[in-house]
Design an enzyme around this catalytic site. Structure first.
Site, PDB file in Angstrom:
ATOM      1  N   TYR A   1      17.541  80.329  19.781  1.00  0.00           N
ATOM      2  CA  TYR A   1      17.536  81.768  19.048  1.00  0.00           C
ATOM      3  C   TYR A   1      16.454  82.606  19.177  1.00  0.00           C
ATOM      4  O   TYR A   1      15.402  82.220  18.518  1.00  0.00           O
ATOM      5  CB  TYR A   1      17.934  81.453  17.831  1.00  0.00           C
TER       6      TYR A   1
ATOM      7  N   GLY B   1      32.696  89.051  13.168  1.00  0.00           N
ATOM      8  CA  GLY B   1      32.678  90.111  12.344  1.00  0.00           C
ATOM      9  C   GLY B   1      34.279  90.654  12.675  1.00  0.00           C
ATOM     10  O   GLY B   1      34.745  91.740  11.650  1.00  0.00           O
ATOM     11  N   PHE B   2      34.958  90.136  13.404  1.00  0.00           N
ATOM     12  CA  PHE B   2      36.540  90.770  13.675  1.00  0.00           C
ATOM     13  C   PHE B   2      37.246  90.641  12.533  1.00  0.00           C
ATOM     14  O   PHE B   2      37.931  91.510  12.001  1.00  0.00           O
ATOM     15  CB  PHE B   2      37.114  90.256  14.921  1.00  0.00           C
TER      16      PHE B   2
END
Length: 328
Positions: free
Chosen positions: A57, A208-209
């Protein structure tokens, strides 16, 4: 405050709502370390203690961010990080779970995190060139040395889990799990129940959908992962919106937000399951943590199951190149 659960049989205790930290460093638009630090500090105030990171990350920058956030408070947090990718010039170019890479990554992660132990160490993705017994054996030696407390694997299938657990106790398996990604239900979760292994669900809000605030892929910046997500593409977006619109209606009628409904549903799936919704914003963190108090009754659970029976997700989880990393 977040409820505490036990994952696995080796003593790993965490809040059942944790925090996925990847988006603080990459993949979801512009980053803001100051806002991310505020979010991490607020998480501690709310009783969140389980934080998910990885060397990949950033790469490397996310672990340093956690060091800044938790300086002087190491005993209050459970930090998970991961190894297993080959990273060249800041780019992931393949997988590498060799013992030499494992040792190198762990030493570097300990330094970046500013700690002398890692709570949970995951193999990030399966390396087909190294038998899982060798990988977990090497990870187990790190447990013996006190550098790692608990072991986990990400995105692995049942046979890999069985072989790994027979080599050294595995505490947790991590994988994608949400209202629109339920592939773990048929084989993975029953096996984990039988073996006494916990499960950690990433992307519990469907990137987030499932919050009802998502847009189609073309609306995101080039550095946003959702531009590459097949489920966000124009040809699939409209079909998937059926689910989000239905969730919005149910959540509104139950005085919840869609995110809280999605998380509350996941938390009913197993008493040994934690969720790590990712966010870099305090407001979304607070909304997600409030899902711990959202208890679904039988009627609500049946309504959600009926909805899922009317719909199937359109689009693969990843584009083909990334699907090759999934052990299914």
């Amino acid at each position: 405050m977040v409820s505490t659960i036990t994952l696995g049989t080796q003593g790993l205790q965490v809040g059942r709502i944790g925090l996925g930290c990847m988006g603080m460093s990459q993949w979801y638009g512009a980053t803001d370390d100051n806002e991310s630090l505020r979010t991490l500090h607020r998480a501690l105030e709310l009783g969140v203690n389980f934080f998910d990171s990885a060397e990949a990350y950033g790469p490397f920058t996310n672990e340093r961010l956690l060091q800044r956030a938790f300086a002087g408070r190491r005993g209050e947090v459970v930090i998970a990080t991961k190894f297993g990718f080959r990273i060249v010039d800041g780019q992931i170019v393949g997988v590498d779970s060799s013992e030499s890479n494992l040792q190198r990554v762990v030493e570097a992660s300990l330094k970046r995190l500013g700690t002398d132990y890692i709570d949970v160490l995951y193999q990030h993705r399966l390396d087909p060139t190294v038998p899982i017994e060798e990988v977990v054996g090497a990870m187990g030696r790190l447990v013996e040395q006190g550098k790692v407390k608990y072991l986990g694997l990400c995105e692995v299938g049942t046979r890999t889990i069985e072989r790994a657990h027979a080599t050294h106790p595995i505490s947790v398996i991590q994988g994608e799990y949400s209202l629109w990604e339920r592939n773990v239900e048929q084989e993975i979760l029953p096996l984990l129940h039988n073996l006494g292994i916990g499960y950690v669900a990433f992307c519990p809000l469907g990137r987030g959908f499932l919050t009802g605030k998502a847009a189609s892929a073309t609306h995101y910046d080039a550095n946003d992962f959702r531009q590459q997500d097949p489920r966000f593409r124009e040809e699939n977006f409209a079909a998937n919106t059926f689910l989000t619109e239905s969730i919005l209606a149910l959540a509104d009628s139950w005085s919840m937000t869609p995110a809280q409904l999605a998380l509350a549903w996941l938390l009913t799936r197993s008493p040994h399951l934690a969720v790590i919704p990712g966010t870099k914003r305090v407001a979304y963190l607070e909304e997600n943590v409030a899902a711990d108090a959202c208890v679904l009754n039988d009627e609500q659970s049946h309504a959600i199951q009926a909805l899922l029976g009317q719909w199937a997700v359109a689009g693969e989880r990843y584009e083909q190149r990334m699907m090759q990393f999934i052990d299914r």
